[in-house]
Design a protein around this motif. Sequence first.
Motif, PDB file in Angstrom:
ATOM      1  N   ARG A  63      35.691 -13.587   9.363  1.00 37.95           N
ATOM      2  CA  ARG A  63      35.229 -14.791   8.698  1.00 37.95           C
ATOM      3  C   ARG A  63      36.393 -15.795   8.662  1.00 37.95           C
ATOM      4  O   ARG A  63      37.520 -15.463   9.060  1.00 37.95           O
ATOM      5  N   PRO A  64      36.179 -17.000   8.143  1.00 43.91           N
ATOM      6  CA  PRO A  64      37.257 -18.000   8.117  1.00 43.91           C
ATOM      7  C   PRO A  64      38.500 -17.560   7.333  1.00 43.91           C
ATOM      8  O   PRO A  64      39.622 -17.941   7.674  1.00 43.91           O
ATOM      9  N   ARG A  65      38.288 -16.747   6.274  1.00 38.06           N
ATOM     10  CA  ARG A  65      39.427 -16.313   5.450  1.00 38.06           C
ATOM     11  C   ARG A  65      39.532 -14.789   5.453  1.00 38.06           C
ATOM     12  O   ARG A  65      38.511 -14.095   5.401  1.00 38.06           O
ATOM     13  N   PRO A  66      40.759 -14.232   5.477  1.00 36.35           N
ATOM     14  CA  PRO A  66      40.930 -12.778   5.505  1.00 36.35           C
ATOM     15  C   PRO A  66      40.248 -12.056   4.342  1.00 36.35           C
ATOM     16  O   PRO A  66      39.647 -10.999   4.527  1.00 36.35           O
ATOM     17  N   GLU A  67      40.354 -12.631   3.139  1.00 35.76           N
ATOM     18  CA  GLU A  67      39.746 -11.971   1.978  1.00 35.76           C
ATOM     19  C   GLU A  67      38.226 -11.921   2.085  1.00 35.76           C
ATOM     20  O   GLU A  67      37.594 -10.958   1.628  1.00 35.76           O
ATOM     21  N   GLN A  68      37.649 -12.935   2.713  1.00 31.16           N
ATOM     22  CA  GLN A  68      36.201 -12.941   2.925  1.00 31.16           C
ATOM     23  C   GLN A  68      35.814 -11.880   3.954  1.00 31.16           C
ATOM     24  O   GLN A  68      34.820 -11.160   3.780  1.00 31.16           O
ATOM     25  N   SER A  69      36.598 -11.769   5.024  1.00 34.84           N
ATOM     26  CA  SER A  69      36.358 -10.743   6.041  1.00 34.84           C
ATOM     27  C   SER A  69      36.429  -9.361   5.418  1.00 34.84           C
ATOM     28  O   SER A  69      35.568  -8.496   5.665  1.00 34.84           O
TER      29      SER A  69
END
Length: 264
Positions: A32-38
Amino acid sequence: MIVAGCDVGSLTAEAVIMEDNKIMAYEIIRVRPRPEQSASDVMNKTLEKAGLRMDEIEYCVSTGYGRDRIPFAQKNVSEISCHGRGAQWLVPSIRTVVDVGGQDCKVISVDERGRVQDFVMNEKCAAGTGRFLEIMAKTLGLTIEELGPASLKAENPVDITSQCSVFTEFETMVLINEGKKIEDIAAGINQAMARRVYALVNRIVVKKDLGITGGVAKNVAVVKNLEEIIGMKAVEFPQDPQIMGALGAALFAKENFLKQQRRT
């Protein structure tokens, strides 16, 4: 004892949940756009597969490019250590791991416990990475999954001479305009990829057994070409070769949880 490993890379994110000494569930997603979201997305999918809640995970270790931005991980460990540990745990005879990720390539030498003894890494150029194959597949009008099987149908593989991804893309477009068959160009690209990976492999002593991990390990043509150049057959993993980083992270999670328990 239920532990987890989460690997957030440049192109994909993986999570593995283990109970005692067994893999319960795993998942692979595009980042996803941000690592924490991924990390959250891939972990939630894995928890759903395992029929668990996050509060039932007793310890989690993160790895990969985004490892220091995963809020639910108690510790982070380098992807080199995690890939070596995961591959050797799954196939105990492995002593050399070639991991070809989205934006880097690593060759790792491990001992009988999966501990890193030596390694070399290339992260300055995309030419020997999954990103290179993704760009080339798109240029050919193929998906990354179709690139390997397409090249196996080649009758006259072309010789890709460019070393740079940008120049290789231009060279590929010229070959298409010349009327070369897509299968023959695909074969040339996969052969070029194998040669670039071997240039890194050649910088380390390759010991049996050999394991190839990462998304590129699913490209049958690259693996076949690399085995021929090295002169060694790679082992077949009983699990998806793309989850080795997350699996290694889960094994480190188990190790750290047991240490924590002994201290208390």
